[in-house]
Design a protein around this motif. Structure first.
Motif, PDB file in Angstrom:
ATOM      1  N   VAL A  91       0.856  -1.191   0.000  1.00  0.00           N
ATOM      2  CA  VAL A  91       0.000   0.000   0.000  1.00  0.00           C
ATOM      3  C   VAL A  91       0.889   1.236   0.000  1.00  0.00           C
ATOM      4  O   VAL A  91       1.751   1.386   0.873  1.00  0.00           O
ATOM      5  CB  VAL A  91      -0.920   0.012   1.236  1.00  0.00           C
ATOM      6  N   HIS A  92       0.670   2.114  -0.952  1.00  0.00           N
ATOM      7  CA  HIS A  92       1.516   3.301  -1.101  1.00  0.00           C
ATOM      8  C   HIS A  92       0.755   4.561  -0.691  1.00  0.00           C
ATOM      9  O   HIS A  92      -0.445   4.694  -0.933  1.00  0.00           O
ATOM     10  CB  HIS A  92       1.979   3.445  -2.557  1.00  0.00           C
ATOM     11  N   ARG A  93       1.479   5.478  -0.062  1.00  0.00           N
ATOM     12  CA  ARG A  93       0.950   6.796   0.260  1.00  0.00           C
ATOM     13  C   ARG A  93       2.137   7.746   0.381  1.00  0.00           C
ATOM     14  O   ARG A  93       3.291   7.334   0.224  1.00  0.00           O
ATOM     15  CB  ARG A  93       0.094   6.762   1.527  1.00  0.00           C
ATOM     16  N   GLU A  94       1.867   8.994   0.680  1.00  0.00           N
ATOM     17  CA  GLU A  94       2.934   9.997   0.739  1.00  0.00           C
ATOM     18  C   GLU A  94       3.058  10.537   2.147  1.00  0.00           C
ATOM     19  O   GLU A  94       2.057  10.832   2.814  1.00  0.00           O
ATOM     20  CB  GLU A  94       2.635  11.135  -0.238  1.00  0.00           C
ATOM     21  N   GLY A  95       4.301  10.658   2.612  1.00  0.00           N
ATOM     22  CA  GLY A  95       4.567  11.224   3.911  1.00  0.00           C
ATOM     23  C   GLY A  95       5.037  12.657   3.800  1.00  0.00           C
ATOM     24  O   GLY A  95       4.965  13.259   2.721  1.00  0.00           O
TER      25      GLY A  95
END
Length: 505
Positions: free
Chosen positions: A230-234
């Motif tokens: 699962v990819h997201r942005e920090g």
């Protein structure tokens, strides 16, 4: 060659897997070490590893050995007739030094390699070991491969990376890593660092990951399973990727989405996140702990699915492992006696997060007062925070006692009381900035604290880090140690929160 468990000073077993690899008639191969006070035979002198290239082929079951090739690039720091690597749970098939076949033998937990020619000091050397990597636990050994419901993960702390691959298995020798995992097409493989390629060939796929910062062997992570990434942005566009069992993707999402804000919270306390990516590996496994493997922290899935744990408590455990990315991963301990610098800081930020986010009486001061009451017991049982007692025989992870968790966080609390909040917060930021991507010692921390505070803290640190009894708490002379425990009473860290479901490393 099947490497046996360590028994000190026994004669080396000559390799029989490859007939050409016979040790010359000379002094027998012997185990070495870097002389760590807690693990004297861990690591090896004479060279400095620059990089590891680890290629693993997963057979589609976690009950059979993986085929593996480990390639090590290193500088020799002294002239060497032999090269010792730590490796203790696999069959060595062949060894090459600079492309030339080399003899090898086992000596307790060491793989002892005799190159065709001696190596001078300052020489660049490449060592290639073809071997198996056995996921079936060695008798009486902690760590290494962890079996999950559908594959494998790694838990190499404190000294178990050499149960997975040949290495210089001590945190003082950090190196760059490239990890290649080949697995059947219905599996997903992930490792620490960033992905650099995915290649499918017939029924198998090879996944390649590369670190952009040096890493201690104990912090390497590989996940092989029927997983979803699962990819997201920090913060600052940091790539955040989590690895979860595909069937649990939706139920775990409420926890996964908390990570970017937690990273931002830590950055506000100590400065920029030190690595190229972060994420959680939620494994369907029973480990009894969570682990700060670099850029991809290992968690038991059940921590997030057990409804009895309050949300703030689970989040604080997430922050414990996240804070290790600064304290323990980026700034690594020079010796295992410096472990308190890892765990004390992780416990500190875990408790501070709980205070700020949970409220409801879960204050840092209350937790530290409870820890103060138990501190004398912990020192008696596990040693002072910076002088921990040796692990129990066959239980290497027994160095992870309360004295290096809440007991060490108590030292940090006392230091903040002694030098003031502003100086303490300056120290924390300077510590992770000055020693980023390196190793550091307790003495380094003491020197920096004295420099930044302008105070003579020699006696303070002597008493708080090495004393058999807990000193008086600055600002709280009324705090008292708890009475001695009744024999047989469990020695666990008191928490103002519910008791930890498992150890946090």
């Amino acid at each position: 060659m099947l490497l046996t468990p360590r028994t000190r000073l026994k004669s080396a077993i000559l390799a029989s897997a490859v007939s050409v690899c016979l040790v010359a008639a000379s002094a027998p191969a012997a185990p070495l070490g870097v002389g760590d006070r807690l693990f004297p035979y861990l690591g090896n002198p004479g060279y400095d590893v620059a990089s590891y290239d680890l290629a693993l082929t997963y057979p589609g079951t976690n009950t059979k050995p993986l085929q593996a090739v480990t390639t090590i690039d290193a500088w020799t720091t002294t002239a060497l007739d032999r090269i010792n690597l730590d490796f203790a749970h696999g069959k060595v098939e062949s060894v090459e030094v600079d492309g030339v076949t080399a003899a090898f033998a086992s000596a307790d937990d060491d793989l002892v390699i005799t190159p065709e020619k001696s190596l001078p000091a300052g020489d660049w050397v490449r060592i290639t070991v073809r071997h198996t990597s056995d996921p079936v636990s060695a008798d009486g050994r902690d760590g290494g491969w962890v079996k999950t419901a559908d594959g494998l993960a790694m838990a190499n702390q404190a000294d178990a990376a050499h149960l997975v691959f040949p290495c210089n298995d001590h945190p003082s020798d950090k190196a760059m890593f490239t990890i290649r995992i080949t697995a059947p097409n219905d599996y997903t493989a992930v490792a620490g660092g960033l992905p650099t390629g995915v290649e499918r060939a017939g029924r198998s796929t090879t996944w390649t990951y590369r670190s952009q910062h040096p890493m201690a062997t104990e912090l390497a992570q590989v996940s092989i399973g029927r997983s979803t990434v699962v990819h997201r942005e920090g913060p600052h566009a940091l790539p955040v990727r989590d690895v979860v069992p595909t069937k649990d993707r939706e139920v775990l999402e409420p926890w996964l989405k908390k990570t970017p804000d937690q990273i931002a919270w830590m950055e506000d306390k100590v400065g920029p996140y030190p690595f190229e990516t972060y994420g959680l590996l939620m494994a369907e496994a029973s480990t009894g702990f969570e682990l700060e493997t670099q850029t991809l922290s290992l968690f038991e899935r059940d921590l997030f699915t057990e409804p009895a744990y309050p949300k703030w408590y689970v989040e604080s455990i997430m922050v414990h492992e996240l804070s290790h990315q600064w304290f323990g991963d980026s700034v690594s301990p020079r010796t295992w006696s410096d472990l308190w610098l890892n765990e004390g800081h992780a416990t500190w930020y875990e408790a501070l997060y709980a205070e700020e986010k949970a409220g409801d009486g879960h204050t840092l001061e209350a937790r530290m007062k409870a820890a103060y009451g138990a501190s004398d017991r912990w020192r008696a049982t596990g040693g002072p925070p910076a002088l921990p007692k040796a692990p129990k025989p066959g239980q290497k992870i027994s160095i992870f006692r309360p004295n290096v968790y809440d007991g060490a966080a108590l030292v940090l609390y006392a230091l903040r009381q002694e030098i003031g909040r502003a100086a303490f917060e300056h120290l924390e930021r300077a510590w992770v900035h000055n020693h980023r991507d390196a190793t550091a010692t307790t003495a380094d921390f003491e020197r920096l604290a004295q420099e930044l505070s302008g105070r003579d803290l020699d006696q303070f640190f002597k008493d708080w880090l090495y004393g058999e009894k807990t000193p008086t708490m600055p600002g709280h002379p009324d705090w008292k140690p708890a009475p001695p425990v009744v024999k047989g009473e469990p020695q666990t860290a008191p928490k103002v929160a519910p008791p930890a479901p498992r150890a946090v490393k």
